[in-house]
Write a protein that holds these residues in place. Structure first.
Motif, PDB file in Angstrom:
ATOM      1  N   GLN A  60      -6.613  14.533  36.140  1.00  0.00           N
ATOM      2  CA  GLN A  60      -5.817  15.683  36.565  1.00  0.00           C
ATOM      3  C   GLN A  60      -5.234  15.459  37.955  1.00  0.00           C
ATOM      4  N   ASN A  61      -5.999  14.810  38.816  1.00  0.00           N
ATOM      5  CA  ASN A  61      -5.487  14.496  40.156  1.00  0.00           C
ATOM      6  C   ASN A  61      -4.355  13.479  40.089  1.00  0.00           C
ATOM      7  N   LEU A  62      -4.460  12.520  39.166  1.00  0.00           N
ATOM      8  CA  LEU A  62      -3.402  11.528  39.014  1.00  0.00           C
ATOM      9  C   LEU A  62      -2.101  12.162  38.537  1.00  0.00           C
ATOM     10  N   LYS A  63      -2.203  13.252  37.802  1.00  0.00           N
ATOM     11  CA  LYS A  63      -1.007  13.908  37.274  1.00  0.00           C
ATOM     12  C   LYS A  63      -0.238  14.676  38.344  1.00  0.00           C
ATOM     13  N   VAL A  64      -0.890  14.927  39.482  1.00  0.00           N
ATOM     14  CA  VAL A  64      -0.211  15.603  40.587  1.00  0.00           C
ATOM     15  C   VAL A  64       0.795  14.641  41.204  1.00  0.00           C
ATOM     16  N   LYS A  65       1.988  15.136  41.487  1.00  0.00           N
ATOM     17  CA  LYS A  65       3.029  14.281  42.043  1.00  0.00           C
ATOM     18  C   LYS A  65       2.584  13.675  43.371  1.00  0.00           C
ATOM     19  N   GLY A  66       2.760  12.372  43.485  1.00  0.00           N
ATOM     20  CA  GLY A  66       2.390  11.673  44.703  1.00  0.00           C
ATOM     21  C   GLY A  66       2.132  10.210  44.423  1.00  0.00           C
ATOM     22  N   THR A  67       2.095   9.418  45.467  1.00  0.00           N
ATOM     23  CA  THR A  67       1.819   7.989  45.328  1.00  0.00           C
ATOM     24  C   THR A  67       0.313   7.757  45.290  1.00  0.00           C
ATOM     25  N   HIS A  68      -0.079   6.520  44.984  1.00  0.00           N
ATOM     26  CA  HIS A  68      -1.509   6.216  44.853  1.00  0.00           C
ATOM     27  C   HIS A  68      -1.733   4.749  45.193  1.00  0.00           C
ATOM     28  N   GLU A  69      -2.858   4.477  45.806  1.00  0.00           N
ATOM     29  CA  GLU A  69      -3.216   3.098  46.111  1.00  0.00           C
ATOM     30  C   GLU A  69      -3.697   2.379  44.847  1.00  0.00           C
ATOM     31  N   VAL A  70      -3.756   1.059  44.916  1.00  0.00           N
ATOM     32  CA  VAL A  70      -4.310   0.255  43.823  1.00  0.00           C
ATOM     33  C   VAL A  70      -5.774   0.657  43.611  1.00  0.00           C
ATOM     34  N   ALA A  71      -6.160   0.828  42.349  1.00  0.00           N
ATOM     35  CA  ALA A  71      -7.535   1.225  42.048  1.00  0.00           C
ATOM     36  C   ALA A  71      -7.934   0.681  40.690  1.00  0.00           C
ATOM     37  N   GLN A  72      -9.248   0.659  40.427  1.00  0.00           N
ATOM     38  CA  GLN A  72      -9.768   0.207  39.140  1.00  0.00           C
ATOM     39  C   GLN A  72     -11.019   0.996  38.792  1.00  0.00           C
ATOM     40  N   TYR A  73     -11.270   1.154  37.479  1.00  0.00           N
ATOM     41  CA  TYR A  73     -12.345   2.016  37.004  1.00  0.00           C
ATOM     42  C   TYR A  73     -13.108   1.315  35.882  1.00  0.00           C
ATOM     43  N   SER A  74     -14.403   1.559  35.851  1.00  0.00           N
ATOM     44  CA  SER A  74     -15.268   0.888  34.874  1.00  0.00           C
ATOM     45  C   SER A  74     -15.157   1.490  33.476  1.00  0.00           C
TER      46      SER A  74
END
Length: 308
Positions: free
Chosen positions: A251-265
């Protein structure tokens, strides 16, 4: 003389700028690192040569005619006001372009079918699947087979076909890795299929090639191509060291804005298809999504029988 000098200076400046730009950066589209991009480069070069065969002589003849028949004092050229037709010349200036267009159309149609993005690439290796979701203004990559997820970058093994499934959270975008192949749209309610493969290891630039608002220029990502062993080790490392992608994170990713490189298990079950279908009314189904899912059942046994 001053206007002429200014025009000449402008032309030379532009030429110098193009030369310097060419020296400092690669032309990614003309530097293929996979079979799809290589075929697309061939098509670009063939069409350019065919067009040049017509355009260059026309430019040269135009310059000659303008110079040869310019108005000047003491001209001695014969005046023929009634001349209006010559069969041989008509055949030349209509026949050559017609033949060129037929050749160009034949080649283009052939490459269009050859490079159909949803047709699997011929390979002895099984394709892996990477699900791609465009958000404002970031890219989410999920691996249904490996169970991990990344943001704004992904890994893929060399010499292995990759089946990209593309969708969008909201605004339509366009997924593009110039070194590996052409772009394909991401659209909400749709699951587009794009097959690509890399034949050289390296890190390749990718981007959203469609205007989507304020930070669309920052919708870039890296496609990291490694050996199969390095890819497997990377997957194991992500699973062992990273946290899970939760529903709240989504839900946070769906908010308009940029994002740093990330990875998830790990990531929520059916995340890709839940995002794809989120705006589809209850009881309705995306015809394209149904077709795509159905066709995948056959891809597992016949992926090596088709040529992208």
């Amino acid at each position: 003389m001053r206007p002429v000098f200014r025009k000449l200076s402008a032309v030379l400046s532009i030429a110098l700028l193009l030369v310097l730009t060419g020296c400092s950066e690669q032309y990614l589209v003309l530097d293929p690192k996979g079979p799809i991009a290589a075929a697309q480069k061939d098509l670009i070069l063939i069409t350019t040569i065919i067009c040049a065969v017509i355009a260059i002589p026309v430019f040269i003849i135009t310059a000659i005619i303008v110079w040869r028949y310019r108005d000047r004092p003491n001209r001695k050229a014969s005046y023929k006001p009634d001349w209006e037709h010559d069969t041989k010349l008509e055949l030349v200036w209509w026949g050559i372009p017609l033949v060129a267009i037929i050749i160009l159309a034949t080649i283009t149609v052939n490459y269009t079918y050859k490079l159909e993005p949803s047709v699997a690439i011929e390979s002895e290796k099984e394709p892996i699947e990477i699900q791609v979701t465009s958000l404002d203004w970031k890219w989410l990559f999920t691996y249904p087979e490996q169970g991990i997820a990344t943001i704004n970058y992904f890994h893929m093994p060399v010499d292995t076909p990759v089946r990209f499934k593309l969708t969008s959270d909201m605004a339509m975008n366009s997924f593009w890795i110039p070194n590996l192949g052409g772009q394909l749209y991401t659209m909400s309610g749709m699951a587009m299929t794009l097959y690509l493969m890399a034949d050289e290891e390296g890190s390749y630039y990718g981007s959203g090639a469609n205007f989507t608002g304020e930070h669309f220029a920052q919708m870039t990502f890296n496609a990291n191509v490694t050996s199969q062993e390095e890819f497997d080790a990377w997957v194991d490392e992500v699973k062992a060291t990273e946290v899970a992608l939760t529903e709240e994170d989504v839900q946070n990713l769906k908010v308009k804005g940029t994002h740093e490189v990330a990875q998830y298990s790990s990531f929520p079950d059916n995340l890709f298809y839940d995002i794809m279908m989120q705006y589809v009314e209850d009881g309705a189904e995306s015809a394209h999504a149904h077709h795509t899912t159905t066709s995948e059942d056959a891809e597992g046994s016949s992926h090596s029988e088709h040529q992208h």
